[in-house]
Design an enzyme around this catalytic site. Sequence first.
Site, short mmCIF file in Angstrom:
data_model
loop_
_atom_site.label_atom_id
_atom_site.label_comp_id
_atom_site.label_asym_id
_atom_site.label_seq_id
_atom_site.Cartn_x
_atom_site.Cartn_y
_atom_site.Cartn_z
N TYR A 93 0.83 -1.21 0.00
CA TYR A 93 0.00 0.00 0.00
C TYR A 93 0.87 1.26 0.00
CZ TYR A 93 -3.78 -3.19 1.49
OH TYR A 93 -4.69 -4.21 1.59
N SER A 133 -13.35 -4.37 2.07
CA SER A 133 -14.42 -3.75 1.26
C SER A 133 -15.81 -4.11 1.78
CB SER A 133 -14.28 -4.17 -0.22
OG SER A 133 -13.06 -3.73 -0.75
N PRO A 134 -16.04 -3.97 3.10
CA PRO A 134 -17.33 -4.40 3.67
C PRO A 134 -18.50 -3.50 3.30
CG PRO A 134 -16.02 -3.33 5.36
CD PRO A 134 -15.14 -3.43 4.14
N ARG A 191 -16.96 -1.54 -1.61
CA ARG A 191 -16.03 -0.58 -2.23
C ARG A 191 -16.63 0.83 -2.28
NH1 ARG A 191 -11.65 -3.42 -4.10
NH2 ARG A 191 -12.03 -5.66 -4.29
N HIS A 251 -0.62 -12.04 1.74
CA HIS A 251 -1.58 -11.16 1.06
C HIS A 251 -2.25 -11.84 -0.13
CE1 HIS A 251 -2.32 -6.61 0.08
NE2 HIS A 251 -3.42 -7.33 -0.02
#
EC number: 1.1.1.317
Length: 337
Positions: A57, A205-206, A209, A126
């Site tokens: 990230y 992404s709950p 998104r 990941h």
Amino acid sequence: MPRVKLGTQGLEVSKLGFGCMGLSGDYNDALPEEQGIAVIKEAFNCGITFFDTSDIYGENGSNEELLGKALKQLPREKIQVGTKFGIHEIGFSGVKAKGTPDYVRSCCEASLKRLDVDYIDLFYIHRIDTTVPIEITMGELKKLVEEGKIKYVGLSEASPDTIRRAHAVHPVTALQIEYSLWTRDIEDEIVPLCRQLGIGIVPYSPIGRGLFAGKAIKESLPENSVLTSHPRFVGENLEKNKQIYYRIEALSQKHGCTPVQLALAWVLHQGEDVVPIPGTTKIKNLHNNVGALKVKLTKEDLKEISDAVPLDEVAGESIHEVIAVTNWKFANTPPLK
């Protein structure tokens, strides 16, 4: 803020986590450092102690560095840091994962340095390297646990076979995977398997998104947002998906909350072992997310909400085509010889 156990190895976290990715510009422009730190500190003030990042990230691990700087202004022993390794290359041709022992170790050392911590609470693979038997990767992670460099091991986007085989080498504490009202493909096999093995579920992404935040519905997305090319946010697909948003918006009024809070509350109600990690760059959105914990839903409510989002009506795939091959459905590894 309720606290829950993730997995069966002793890791305790806040019921709501915080995903730091967006602070370093992976969705829109990166926040100035001080603002990013302020968001993390405010999340902690709201009771969130579980922070998620990754070595991929930001630029050159800048998201881990940002979290590390925020930790200097917070009580480290009260915080659970989750970070991830394993994405070796990412570009227009897709994603390449790497899970060799020397790479595992070098990534761990680099993350410890960037975060400027003595240990990592939860270290995830990941993405799964489908060329290396998972037992090899997990064997090195087990050594890192024994050395005290990491406390717990996690997987992300792993297939059922990979989960079983990994867990046989060293207990897996959590599986991070996409899960929301409009992405529920883990419910049939992955969720029951995790529960059988005692593995916590960390949905990323709950809030779809950001769909259930409504920005893409009420106004146009910023030109630099990665969502402008996301299959569910383009052209006819977006027009169809707007109807899903409007249904959730109507139901949220019935429950006296915002659409985001209803979508997030639905995820939070999927079980004690489900700890979502929504992210945001804005304090007001953070408070809105935390407010989802106050929304109480019955079994009947949960069914009504699920029924408002029929999966066969969701238009577009849940991920970009170039990275679809890293999804859990394609994450088996070769047998150990």
